[in-house]
Each structure stands twice: as structure tokens, then as C-alpha cells.
Design a protein around this motif. Structure first.
Motif, mmCIF file in Angstrom:
data_model
loop_
_atom_site.group_PDB
_atom_site.id
_atom_site.type_symbol
_atom_site.label_atom_id
_atom_site.label_comp_id
_atom_site.label_asym_id
_atom_site.label_seq_id
_atom_site.Cartn_x
_atom_site.Cartn_y
_atom_site.Cartn_z
ATOM 1 N N SER A 103 0.759 -1.415 -0.291
ATOM 2 C CA SER A 103 0.073 0.441 0.418
ATOM 3 C C SER A 103 0.853 1.024 -0.177
ATOM 4 C CB SER A 103 -0.823 0.068 1.080
ATOM 5 O OG SER A 103 -0.026 -0.351 2.779
ATOM 6 N N GLU A 104 2.377 1.056 0.962
ATOM 7 C CA GLU A 104 2.610 2.362 0.547
ATOM 8 C C GLU A 104 3.516 2.209 -0.678
ATOM 9 O OE1 GLU A 104 4.562 -0.674 3.231
ATOM 10 O OE2 GLU A 104 2.434 -0.384 2.316
ATOM 11 N N ALA A 105 3.423 2.069 -1.802
ATOM 12 C CA ALA A 105 4.117 2.018 -3.048
ATOM 13 C C ALA A 105 5.368 3.239 -3.300
ATOM 14 C CB ALA A 105 4.138 1.233 -3.967
ATOM 15 N N VAL A 106 6.516 3.015 -3.260
ATOM 16 C CA VAL A 106 7.387 3.999 -3.381
ATOM 17 C C VAL A 106 6.724 5.013 -4.798
ATOM 18 C CG1 VAL A 106 9.811 5.338 -3.368
ATOM 19 C CG2 VAL A 106 9.401 3.454 -2.521
ATOM 20 N N PRO A 107 7.101 5.921 -5.032
ATOM 21 C CA PRO A 107 6.751 7.097 -6.166
ATOM 22 C C PRO A 107 7.752 7.472 -6.827
ATOM 23 C CG PRO A 107 5.425 7.984 -4.286
ATOM 24 C CD PRO A 107 6.739 7.094 -3.929
ATOM 25 N N ILE A 108 8.306 6.478 -7.858
ATOM 26 C CA ILE A 108 9.546 7.083 -8.502
ATOM 27 C C ILE A 108 9.417 7.024 -10.212
ATOM 28 C CG2 ILE A 108 9.856 4.696 -9.594
ATOM 29 C CD1 ILE A 108 12.283 4.602 -8.546
ATOM 30 N N ALA A 109 10.064 8.057 -10.443
ATOM 31 C CA ALA A 109 10.636 8.488 -11.879
ATOM 32 C C ALA A 109 11.443 8.185 -12.918
ATOM 33 C CB ALA A 109 9.956 10.203 -11.617
ATOM 34 N N VAL A 110 11.271 7.045 -13.706
ATOM 35 C CA VAL A 110 12.561 6.855 -14.107
ATOM 36 C C VAL A 110 11.806 7.605 -16.154
ATOM 37 C CG1 VAL A 110 13.287 4.876 -15.454
ATOM 38 C CG2 VAL A 110 12.585 4.320 -13.605
ATOM 39 N N TRP A 148 10.378 18.427 -8.777
ATOM 40 C CA TRP A 148 9.958 16.722 -8.776
ATOM 41 C C TRP A 148 9.178 16.617 -7.812
ATOM 42 C CZ3 TRP A 148 9.431 13.500 -13.386
ATOM 43 C CH2 TRP A 148 11.049 13.925 -14.377
ATOM 44 N N ARG A 149 9.442 17.035 -6.400
ATOM 45 C CA ARG A 149 8.861 18.036 -5.900
ATOM 46 C C ARG A 149 7.386 18.036 -5.292
ATOM 47 N NH1 ARG A 149 12.234 20.366 -3.377
ATOM 48 N NH2 ARG A 149 14.318 18.273 -2.348
ATOM 49 N N LEU A 150 7.319 18.589 -6.292
ATOM 50 C CA LEU A 150 5.800 19.272 -6.870
ATOM 51 C C LEU A 150 5.048 18.219 -7.391
ATOM 52 C CD1 LEU A 150 6.625 23.194 -7.618
ATOM 53 C CD2 LEU A 150 5.350 22.344 -5.660
ATOM 54 N N LEU A 151 5.427 17.173 -7.708
ATOM 55 C CA LEU A 151 5.065 16.229 -7.730
ATOM 56 C C LEU A 151 4.646 14.902 -7.949
ATOM 57 C CD1 LEU A 151 6.386 15.727 -12.281
ATOM 58 C CD2 LEU A 151 3.817 16.664 -11.377
ATOM 59 N N LYS A 152 5.096 15.066 -6.097
ATOM 60 C CA LYS A 152 5.301 13.880 -4.982
ATOM 61 C C LYS A 152 5.648 12.637 -5.575
ATOM 62 C CE LYS A 152 0.536 16.340 -3.155
ATOM 63 N NZ LYS A 152 -0.480 15.698 -3.241
ATOM 64 N N THR A 153 7.282 12.741 -6.215
ATOM 65 C CA THR A 153 7.768 11.589 -6.159
ATOM 66 C C THR A 153 8.689 11.304 -5.346
ATOM 67 O OG1 THR A 153 8.670 10.138 -7.843
ATOM 68 C CG2 THR A 153 9.230 12.400 -8.034
ATOM 69 N N ASP A 154 9.140 10.396 -4.901
ATOM 70 C CA ASP A 154 10.181 10.645 -4.282
ATOM 71 C C ASP A 154 11.906 10.611 -4.461
ATOM 72 O OD1 ASP A 154 8.651 10.917 -2.048
ATOM 73 O OD2 ASP A 154 8.753 9.199 -1.519
ATOM 74 N N ILE A 155 11.350 9.767 -6.006
ATOM 75 C CA ILE A 155 12.983 9.248 -6.315
ATOM 76 C C ILE A 155 13.131 9.251 -7.776
ATOM 77 C CG2 ILE A 155 14.713 6.870 -6.854
ATOM 78 C CD1 ILE A 155 14.073 7.794 -3.828
ATOM 79 N N LEU A 156 13.878 9.856 -8.716
ATOM 80 C CA LEU A 156 14.689 10.261 -9.904
ATOM 81 C C LEU A 156 15.252 9.215 -10.443
ATOM 82 C CD1 LEU A 156 13.336 11.868 -12.205
ATOM 83 C CD2 LEU A 156 14.673 14.021 -11.192
ATOM 84 N N VAL A 157 14.691 8.746 -11.394
ATOM 85 C CA VAL A 157 16.179 7.848 -12.443
ATOM 86 C C VAL A 157 16.470 8.620 -13.703
ATOM 87 C CG1 VAL A 157 17.082 5.514 -13.105
ATOM 88 C CG2 VAL A 157 15.526 5.934 -11.189
ATOM 89 N N ILE A 158 18.026 9.674 -13.981
ATOM 90 C CA ILE A 158 17.837 9.592 -15.535
ATOM 91 C C ILE A 158 18.883 8.882 -16.225
ATOM 92 C CG2 ILE A 158 17.106 11.853 -14.525
ATOM 93 C CD1 ILE A 158 19.549 12.781 -14.584
ATOM 94 N N VAL A 176 20.929 8.078 -10.054
ATOM 95 C CA VAL A 176 19.769 8.542 -9.242
ATOM 96 C C VAL A 176 19.318 9.015 -7.835
ATOM 97 C CG1 VAL A 176 18.015 6.551 -7.216
ATOM 98 C CG2 VAL A 176 19.476 5.573 -9.122
ATOM 99 N N PHE A 177 18.319 10.017 -8.161
ATOM 100 C CA PHE A 177 18.020 11.128 -6.931
ATOM 101 C C PHE A 177 17.408 10.919 -5.918
ATOM 102 C CE2 PHE A 177 19.920 13.112 -10.274
ATOM 103 C CZ PHE A 177 20.704 13.988 -10.428
ATOM 104 N N ASP A 178 17.637 11.203 -4.860
ATOM 105 C CA ASP A 178 16.673 11.011 -3.531
ATOM 106 C C ASP A 178 15.700 12.671 -3.300
ATOM 107 O OD1 ASP A 178 15.118 12.122 -1.153
ATOM 108 O OD2 ASP A 178 16.386 10.196 -0.322
ATOM 109 N N VAL A 179 14.680 12.513 -4.265
ATOM 110 C CA VAL A 179 13.804 14.159 -4.616
ATOM 111 C C VAL A 179 13.711 14.214 -2.940
ATOM 112 C CG1 VAL A 179 11.908 15.350 -5.430
ATOM 113 C CG2 VAL A 179 12.832 13.308 -6.440
#
Length: 431
Positions: free
Chosen positions: A32-39, A91-101, A118-121
Motif C-alpha cells: 500500500s505504501e509503494a514508493v513513487p518513482i520517476a524513471v 519533481w517534489r511538486l509532482l510528489k515523486t520520491d525518487i528520480l532516475v535519469i 538516482v536522486f532522492d527528491v
């Protein structure tokens, strides 16, 4: 090796790319607490596009774990490919916790260099950066490896996206059946049939090095145990004893096989075959059915199923002439034991109020916990990190595969577009 059939075969049907039996993986339950991530789609410094969308594979891998909730690309307000272009506030405004580029660059020949970060947003800081090279034909493997590294960095548990699964399918056409032994990536991609027969194929088992597979084939009209090299397709009959030859299981050092032999009288007992010398050691001697062996991590004892007490239960026996000792007592049916990678638990098929379900048996506590919810679940197999168990089940009257995390929080259904699917086994980590 007087008891060993040493003929080698190079079969024409080996290593056949999949054309029809596509596997589809569906997450039926995630945390239920899946981590929001943007790849973010990786950049490309060459002309045109690379042969594979690596970010899409990484995104899919992380989503399939049930522990991450990747952002839809259509919701991305920017697509940075270099660290200097990243604005974490966006990305913080989009409520993602992790960013991958990342970025892909062509090298000489058909090779590519892949860099990712990988960034900790939430904390506003980089977490990891890595680069690797891969041939064009193995870009998918590189994407799985990147997903493994990200998963381990974020969860502390090694990823399993670079591993493979083996399984058997049965296609029925009229009165005729077609049995195939398949290999596929853990996400169901890159399927390859490595054996095919009109007669049953069963009981695949990976060697600890992940380079060989043992299995039983009835292609000659009787059961024989083969060991096959994954890369070359070369295979060898290692057991063709009179009567039943079944249920091979590799020793932890990959030098022996535990197997079940029926002999001329048909009574099933556990034996151990040395693949170096061909020496055969009988481990159990009992008029009951002794079958489905699996090795303890120390390589000096075996778990197996026996009905010597009247009902199928799990026993353990040493290879030094030890007397078998009963391990499971809860319920009237516990069978097909498979030891966890850390040796602390057994995955078994358990009769749960009339339903055959996958359960975990804690060896230290002697407690049993049911994991699956089907009515005919069978053939459990641990992922090499011990976090998931894959098994066969029934859905809509067809045999399909399913997987569950050992904590029961994540569940997957793995369906094929054709045929019955059965007897999945998870590979060890690639070496």
C-alpha cells in the motif's frame, strides 16, 4: 562410469526463440505504501534511437516488484538526461520520491555505454551514479542489471530482475500434446524453448552456476534424466536406470544430483548421483514413496517427501546412513519441500482445508504459514534473494504461474497466451 549413459546429443530443436507463448506478468497485489518513482526516458547521444528503451524496462521491472509506483511519462514536466539539468523542486511538486535519469552513447561496433543517476527528491540529494557497457543484443540485460542496482540501493535487498525462470508448457492439439521446456527473463521477456517433445518433460532444476539445467524427459518412451548446457544446448543422459528416473535436484556445489529411482520393482527411493564419477548412492530404503528431494545448504543432508507415516510429509535425512527424521507435522499433507536461500524456511505444498496451497515452514520455530490462495497450487521455487516464491496454479481451467512475496504483501499472476504452464523454477544469480 558403468551406470552412466555417456552419449551426447545436439538437438535441432534447441534454443528456439519464442514466437507464440508470450508470458504476461500482472501485479495482483502490491504494498500500500509503494514508493513513487520517476524513471525518465534515457537520452541518446547517437543518431536516431538506441535499439531498446532502457528506461521503459527499468520502469517495468520496478513496478513488477509491487514496491514502487512509477510515474506515467505523460505526467513528467521535464525529461532531464544530465544531472545539471535536474530541478528537484519540480519533481517534489509532482510528489515523486525518487528520480532516475540516464544516457546511452554508441561505442565502436555494436556496443553502447550506459550512464545513470538516482536522486532522492525528498532529501534533495543524489543517491547513486553508475556506468556500464553492453552489446546491442544485451541492452535488455543491462536494463535489468540497472533495475537490480536501484532496487538494492533503495530497499537493501538484492534485485532479481537479472534472473531467469524455467518452466514447462503443454500445448494440446486434438489427441496430441506438445511439451516444451522454456527459459525466460524474470519479466517474461526473451523466451527460448530449449527442449521439445511429444512425450512429457518435467522437473526442471537449475544448477547452482545457472549454466546447466537437469530435467526428466519421456521422449524415448521411458523416463530419463538429462543435464543440458543452457548456452550451447548440448545435453547428456545422466540417469537412465530401469524403471522410474525422476525429480533431479542439484547439490549446492553442483557436483551431484539427488534423484528418485523406482528400480524394477517400482518402489521409489532417494539416491544421490556423483556427476564426476557416476557413483550412485542409495539414501533411503523404505517400502513407502520417498520423492521430491531438495538439498540442505550444508550439502550433507536432504529434505524429501514421504508417505511412510500414512500421509505425505516432509522428512530430512543425512547422507551418512542417518535415519530419516520427520520435519512437518501440521496438517495431513505437506509435500514438495524447497529450501530458502538462507536455509531457514521450506516452501511446501500444504493441504489447507481441502485446498492445495503454498506455505512456508519455519525450520527453527516449527511453524507453518500459508502464502497462496488457490485450490491447486504446486511446484514452489524461491527467488535467489529469498524474497519471492514462484509456483504453478490454475486460472479459468488453465495452468498458469503465480508468484508471491514471502511476507505475502506482493502477488503476481504470470499468464501465457497459449497452453498450460507448469513447474516453474527460479534461476540462481547469473555468474
Amino acid at each position: 562410469m558403468s551406470q552412466r549413459i555417456a552419449a551426447l546429443f545436439a538437438f535441432l530443436f534447441l534454443l528456439v526463440p519464442a514466437a507464440q507463448a508470450e508470458l504476461r506478468i500482472e501485479i495482483t497485489q502490491g504494498v500500500s505504501e509503494a514508493v513513487p518513482i520517476a524513471v525518465v526516458p534515457f537520452g541518446y547521444t547517437g543518431e536516431g534511437r538506441p535499439a531498446l528503451d532502457l528506461a521503459a524496462v527499468i520502469d517495468s521491472d520496478l513496478a513488477s516488484s509491487g514496491r514502487f509506483a512509477p510515474m506515467d511519462r505523460r505526467d513528467m514536466v521535464a525529461r532531464p538526461t544530465r544531472a545539471e539539468d535536474v530541478r528537484l523542486d519540480d519533481w517534489r511538486l509532482l510528489k515523486t520520491d525518487i528520480l532516475v535519469i540516464g544516457q546511452v552513447s554508441p561505442l565502436d561496433g555494436d556496443r553502447y555505454a550506459v550512464e545513470f543517476q538516482v536522486f532522492d527528491v525528498f532529501r534533495g540529494e543524489p543517491l547513486m551514479a553508475f556506468s556500464l557497457t553492453a552489446a546491442a543484443a544485451n541492452l535488455r540485460g543491462a536494463a535489468h542489471r540497472i533495475a537490480d542496482m536501484i532496487f538494492e540501493r533503495l530497499t537493501g535487498v538484492p534485485g532479481i530482475f537479472s534472473t531467469r525462470i524455467a518452466y514447462v508448457t503443454v500445448d494440446k492439439s486434438g489427441e496430441r500434446n506438445r511439451y516444451r521446456l522454456w527459459l525466460a527473463d524474470a519479466d517474461g521477456a526473451r523466451q527460448t524453448a530449449i527442449a521439445e517433445s511429444s512425450q512429457p518433460i518435467m522437473s526442471p532444476a537449475w544448477a547452482p552456476d545457472g549454466r546447466r539445467i537437469a530435467y526428466v524427459s519421456f521422449e524415448s518412451g521411458v523416463s530419463r534424466i538429462f543435464v543440458q548446457e543452457v548456452a550451447t544446448g548440448r545435453r547428456e543422459v545422466v540417469s537412465g536406470q530401469p524403471g522410474i528416473n525422476s525429480a533431479p535436484a542439484w547439490s549446492p556445489d553442483g557436483r551431484k544430483l539427488a534423484l528418485v529411482l523406482g528400480g524394477v520393482d517400482g518402489n521409489l527411493d532417494i539416491h544421490v548421483l556423483s556427476l564426476d564419477s557416476g557413483r550412485l548412492q542409495q539414501v533411503t530404503r523404505h517400502p513407502a514413496i520417498d520423492t521430491e528431494p531438495d538439498w540442505a545448504p550444508d550439502g550433507r543432508s536432504l529434505y524429501f517427501t514421504s508417505d511412510r507415516a500414512g500421509r505425505p510429509q516432509v522428512y530430512r535425512v543425512g547422507l551418512d546412513g542417518d535415519t530419516p527424521r520427520r520435519v512437518t507435522f501440521e496438517g495431513v499433507y505437506n509435500a514438495r519441500p524447497r529450501i530458502s536461500p538462507d536455509g531457514s524456511q521450506l516452501a511446501v505444498v500444504h493441504n489447507d482445508r481441502g485446498n492445495f496451497r503454498i506455505a512456508l515452514f519455519d525450520l527453527a520455530r516449527g511453524s507453518l504459514r500459508v502464502l497462496s490462495e488457490g485450490r491447486q497450487d504446486e511446484s514452489p521455487s524461491f527467488a535467489p534473494n529469498g524474497s519471492m516464491v514462484i509456483y504453478a496454479t490454475r486460472d479459468g481451467g488453465r495452468g498458469v504461474l503465480a508468484a508471491t512475496s514471502t511476507d505475502g504483501r506482493v502477488k503476481q499472476r504470470i499468464a501465457t497466451t497459449e497452453g498450460e504452464v507448469r513447474e516453474p523454477v527460479w534461476s540462481p544469480y547469473p555468474r
